[in-house]
Design a protein around this motif. Structure first.
Motif, PDB file in Angstrom:
ATOM      1  N   LEU A  36       0.831  -1.203   0.000  1.00 16.42           N
ATOM      2  CA  LEU A  36       0.000   0.000   0.000  1.00 16.42           C
ATOM      3  C   LEU A  36       0.866   1.253   0.000  1.00 16.42           C
ATOM      4  O   LEU A  36       0.527   2.253  -0.650  1.00 16.42           O
ATOM      5  CB  LEU A  36      -0.957  -0.006   1.189  1.00 16.42           C
ATOM      6  CG  LEU A  36      -2.063  -1.059   1.131  1.00 16.42           C
ATOM      7  CD1 LEU A  36      -2.815  -1.121   2.452  1.00 16.42           C
ATOM      8  CD2 LEU A  36      -3.020  -0.792  -0.025  1.00 16.42           C
ATOM      9  N   ILE A  47     -13.671   8.647  -3.101  1.00 20.82           N
ATOM     10  CA  ILE A  47     -12.542   8.061  -2.368  1.00 20.82           C
ATOM     11  C   ILE A  47     -11.938   9.083  -1.412  1.00 20.82           C
ATOM     12  O   ILE A  47     -11.690   8.778  -0.244  1.00 20.82           O
ATOM     13  CB  ILE A  47     -11.487   7.502  -3.350  1.00 20.82           C
ATOM     14  CG1 ILE A  47     -12.052   6.273  -4.073  1.00 20.82           C
ATOM     15  CG2 ILE A  47     -10.176   7.173  -2.629  1.00 20.82           C
ATOM     16  CD1 ILE A  47     -11.227   5.797  -5.244  1.00 20.82           C
ATOM     17  N   PHE A  57      -4.310   6.964   3.425  1.00 24.22           N
ATOM     18  CA  PHE A  57      -4.443   6.057   2.290  1.00 24.22           C
ATOM     19  C   PHE A  57      -4.302   4.598   2.745  1.00 24.22           C
ATOM     20  O   PHE A  57      -5.141   3.749   2.428  1.00 24.22           O
ATOM     21  CB  PHE A  57      -3.384   6.393   1.233  1.00 24.22           C
ATOM     22  CG  PHE A  57      -3.426   5.532   0.007  1.00 24.22           C
ATOM     23  CD1 PHE A  57      -4.280   5.821  -1.047  1.00 24.22           C
ATOM     24  CD2 PHE A  57      -2.594   4.427  -0.107  1.00 24.22           C
ATOM     25  CE1 PHE A  57      -4.307   5.029  -2.188  1.00 24.22           C
ATOM     26  CE2 PHE A  57      -2.618   3.624  -1.242  1.00 24.22           C
ATOM     27  CZ  PHE A  57      -3.476   3.933  -2.281  1.00 24.22           C
ATOM     28  N   CYS A  98      -7.413   1.969   2.878  1.00 28.01           N
ATOM     29  CA  CYS A  98      -7.394   0.787   2.017  1.00 28.01           C
ATOM     30  C   CYS A  98      -7.444  -0.501   2.839  1.00 28.01           C
ATOM     31  O   CYS A  98      -8.075  -1.476   2.440  1.00 28.01           O
ATOM     32  CB  CYS A  98      -6.160   0.797   1.119  1.00 28.01           C
ATOM     33  SG  CYS A  98      -6.245   1.987  -0.228  1.00 28.01           S
ATOM     34  N   LYS A  99      -6.789  -0.500   3.994  1.00 29.31           N
ATOM     35  CA  LYS A  99      -6.815  -1.693   4.839  1.00 29.31           C
ATOM     36  C   LYS A  99      -8.198  -1.924   5.433  1.00 29.31           C
ATOM     37  O   LYS A  99      -8.615  -3.065   5.604  1.00 29.31           O
ATOM     38  CB  LYS A  99      -5.773  -1.566   5.954  1.00 29.31           C
ATOM     39  CG  LYS A  99      -4.356  -1.775   5.449  1.00 29.31           C
ATOM     40  CD  LYS A  99      -3.323  -1.469   6.498  1.00 29.31           C
ATOM     41  CE  LYS A  99      -3.212  -2.549   7.522  1.00 29.31           C
ATOM     42  NZ  LYS A  99      -2.062  -2.329   8.436  1.00 29.31           N
ATOM     43  N   LEU A 141     -12.591  -0.416  -1.602  1.00 32.79           N
ATOM     44  CA  LEU A 141     -11.684   0.640  -2.060  1.00 32.79           C
ATOM     45  C   LEU A 141     -10.291   0.063  -2.380  1.00 32.79           C
ATOM     46  O   LEU A 141      -9.681   0.450  -3.362  1.00 32.79           O
ATOM     47  CB  LEU A 141     -11.533   1.747  -1.025  1.00 32.79           C
ATOM     48  CG  LEU A 141     -12.675   2.747  -0.954  1.00 32.79           C
ATOM     49  CD1 LEU A 141     -12.417   3.773   0.120  1.00 32.79           C
ATOM     50  CD2 LEU A 141     -12.902   3.418  -2.289  1.00 32.79           C
ATOM     51  N   ARG A 142      -9.825  -0.833  -1.531  1.00 31.47           N
ATOM     52  CA  ARG A 142      -8.524  -1.467  -1.782  1.00 31.47           C
ATOM     53  C   ARG A 142      -8.554  -2.175  -3.134  1.00 31.47           C
ATOM     54  O   ARG A 142      -7.584  -2.107  -3.885  1.00 31.47           O
ATOM     55  CB  ARG A 142      -8.179  -2.441  -0.649  1.00 31.47           C
ATOM     56  CG  ARG A 142      -6.793  -3.020  -0.786  1.00 31.47           C
ATOM     57  CD  ARG A 142      -6.391  -3.865   0.415  1.00 31.47           C
ATOM     58  NE  ARG A 142      -7.287  -4.980   0.630  1.00 31.47           N
ATOM     59  CZ  ARG A 142      -7.988  -5.195   1.725  1.00 31.47           C
ATOM     60  NH1 ARG A 142      -7.923  -4.356   2.738  1.00 31.47           N
ATOM     61  NH2 ARG A 142      -8.760  -6.238   1.844  1.00 31.47           N
ATOM     62  N   LEU A 198      -8.222   0.680  -5.781  1.00 29.27           N
ATOM     63  CA  LEU A 198      -6.973   1.422  -5.786  1.00 29.27           C
ATOM     64  C   LEU A 198      -5.738   0.539  -5.897  1.00 29.27           C
ATOM     65  O   LEU A 198      -4.741   0.924  -6.511  1.00 29.27           O
ATOM     66  CB  LEU A 198      -6.862   2.280  -4.519  1.00 29.27           C
ATOM     67  CG  LEU A 198      -7.910   3.371  -4.377  1.00 29.27           C
ATOM     68  CD1 LEU A 198      -7.813   4.027  -3.005  1.00 29.27           C
ATOM     69  CD2 LEU A 198      -7.758   4.411  -5.481  1.00 29.27           C
TER      70      LEU A 198
END
Length: 190
Positions: free
Chosen positions: A106, A155, A172, A176-177, A182-183, A186
């Motif tokens: 990430l 986002i 970010f 994402c985690k 979303l992860r 992206l």
């Protein structure tokens, strides 16, 4: 980019290089050797330029247009900004995108998206990267859920904890985690 002149590259790895790469990638000596052989086969001069970089990506994404994504990715891989990617830069980036832990992967994705290299991702940068990802994957429908501007705004609104309409690396990564959807948008391979 292009500020420094590329130094000549040795075609064989030294024990020091192997030790450094092992420490920074978690690849075994054998894996490093295999990656090196493939790299030297494709880049006999020991350097990967933008044109060859695009050719390699085009093999993995034949349905898409790799140009814009490769521009951003190349700049991220070219850590010393000499206009080429040497084996060390290449393997460290491969490890970060394929073999690193979730935080490392990430973090690398954040660096890729941070086009201005200011430590933040703004909506304009996010639109450029989402558009480049769509082109890379051959997604031509840019309406509804696939509108890059709408997607970027959603986002930013979702992940921006500080309220500055920009994403820090911490925002970010945490966002994402915590949000698999979303992860998946992206950073699809994490």
């Amino acid at each position: 980019m292009g500020n420094k002149t590329a130094k000549p590259v040795a075609t064989e790895l030294t024990p020091q290089q192997i030790n450094l790469l092992r420490a920074n990638t978690n690849f075994t000596d054998y894996e490093i050797s295999q990656w090196h052989q493939g790299f030297m086969r494709d880049c006999p001069n020991g350097r990967l330029d933008k044109k060859k970089f695009q050719e390699v990506y085009a093999k993995f994404y034949p349905q898409g247009d790799v140009k814009d994504y490769c521009k951003y990715a190349f700049d991220t891989f070219d850590a010393n900004n000499d206009g080429t990617i040497d084996f060390n830069e290449y393997l460290i980036c491969i490890a970060a995108t394929k073999g690193g832990d979730v935080d490392d992967r990430l973090s690398f994705a954040f660096d890729l998206y941070d086009i201005s290299d200011d430590g933040l991702i703004d909506q304009k940068e996010l639109v450029k990267m989402i558009t480049a990802l769509y082109e890379l994957n051959g997604i031509h429908d840019r309406t509804g859920d696939h509108n890059p501007k709408t997607r970027a705004a959603e986002i930013i609104a979702s992940l921006d904890i500080s309220g500055n309409k920009k994403l820090s690396k911490e925002e970010f990564i945490a966002g994402c985690k915590n949000d698999p959807h979303l992860r998946g948008i992206l950073v699809p391979n994490v």
